[in-house]
Design an enzyme around this catalytic site. Structure first.
Site, short mmCIF file in Angstrom:
data_model
loop_
_atom_site.label_atom_id
_atom_site.label_comp_id
_atom_site.label_asym_id
_atom_site.label_seq_id
_atom_site.Cartn_x
_atom_site.Cartn_y
_atom_site.Cartn_z
CG HIS A 178 -1.84 -0.57 1.48
ND1 HIS A 178 -2.98 -1.24 2.60
CD2 HIS A 178 -2.84 -0.94 0.29
CE1 HIS A 178 -3.70 -2.15 1.99
NE2 HIS A 178 -4.62 -1.53 1.69
CB CYS A 273 -3.31 0.26 8.55
SG CYS A 273 -1.01 0.77 7.47
N1 ARG Z 1 -4.11 -6.75 7.08
C1 ARG Z 1 -4.33 -5.82 6.18
C2 ARG Z 1 -4.38 -6.58 4.82
O1 ARG Z 1 -3.27 -6.51 4.58
C3 ARG Z 1 -3.79 -4.67 6.61
C4 ARG Z 1 -3.65 -3.46 6.09
C5 ARG Z 1 -3.15 -2.22 6.41
N2 ARG Z 1 -3.31 -0.75 5.85
C6 ARG Z 1 -2.48 0.17 4.85
N3 ARG Z 1 -3.34 1.07 4.98
N4 ARG Z 1 -1.68 -0.45 4.94
O2 ARG Z 1 -5.45 -5.62 4.54
#
Ligand code: ARG
Length: 279
Positions: A178, A273
């Protein structure tokens, strides 16, 4: 509003942040692996304490925290920043890449509607993971990550949110899946970023638009230091910010507040996040 405050209000999204949404980790676990970091057993009590500390740091920096309850069976709902992208009381809704998270979508839709935020994007096909991949450095500039979790084409539709530049960011490393794992706007000329996570063209664009950007080391990137959230003069980040980075931030008038995020990092997430900006 005086001219002075008007000027500073237009400077950066960080400066005007007033309210955020967070989801307390009532049912947070790691049950599946949809990113390379996921694994291990979550200490639930520790997760709650870490979440409370993050909420406290955000409130101390002057931002109101709204909350939404977590639904059992949706362990990643704590990462509410993935629910959509908010601008001017409108939200462009997410469409998750992995079926493990699509159950969150109707809950966010309901929350936005209940809270008077106009929703856009419902029913569209393009994959998009909200604030995880898209972040404003000021009201005129949206940094728009694509690759693992958001499609490039969704940003054509996101133009419906308002009038701003969209800087497409080409992400090249699977661990930095991300945008908010490798890039965090700090002020109107600065970001924290991890250069190896981006293509050459994107690295150039980061330095052209945010010339005081601070490149973090591999160790810092792996500690999720870029998963930081700036509120006025405070950069709230996971533990692991180097002395070099602290000095560079201090030269920009920013102090660092580190919050232990160990439990959430077992799911590949940290400070940023866990927070949805309601601009
Ligand atoms: N376990 C979550 C996923 O893989 C983590 C999300 C993290 N969020 C972020 N904005 N980086 O979707």
């Amino acid at each position: 509003m005086t001219e002075q405050s008007n000027m500073s209000a237009s400077k950066s999204a960080a400066h005007i942040l007033k309210r955020v949404l967070m989801v307390p980790p009532k049912h947070f676990t790691v049950e599946y692996a949809i990113n390379p970091w996921m694994g291990g057993v979550v200490d639930k009590q520790k997760a709650q304490q870490q979440w409370d500390s993050l909420k406290g740091a955000i409130e101390k920096a002057g931002v109101q925290v709204l909350t939404m309850d977590q639904t059992q069976g949706l362990p990643d709902q704590v990462f509410v920043c993935n629910s959509g992208l908010v601008y001017d009381n409108k939200v462009y809704l997410s469409r998750f890449r992995h079926k493990e998270r699509t159950g969150e979508q109707p809950l966010y839709l309901e929350w936005f509607k209940k809270n008077g935020i106009t929703t856009i994007g419902e029913g569209y096909e393009e994959i998009f993971e909200g604030g995880g991949d898209a972040v404003f450095s000021d009201r005129k500039t949206l940094w728009a990550g694509y690759g693992e979790r958001s499609s490039k084409s969704v940003y054509e539709r996101i133009k419906a949110l308002g009038s701003f530049d969209i800087v497409l960011c080409d992400m090249v490393l699977p661990n930095f899946y991300h945008l908010d794992t490798c890039f965090a706007p700090v002020d109107e000329t600065t970001s924290l970023y991890y250069p190896p996570a981006f293509s050459d063209a994107t690295n150039k664009e980061i330095l052209r638009r945010l010339p005081n950007s601070i490149a973090v080391s591999e160790a810092e990137a792996n500690a999720f230091v870029c998963n930081a959230i700036t509120i006025r003069d405070t950069v709230i980040s996971p533990i692991g910010v180097s002395q070099n980075t602290k000095s560079a931030l201090s030269a920009r008038g920013k102090q660092v507040e580190e919050v232990d995020m160990s439990e959430f990092m077992k799911s590949g997430g940290a400070c940023q996040c866990l927070v949805l900006r309601l601009l």
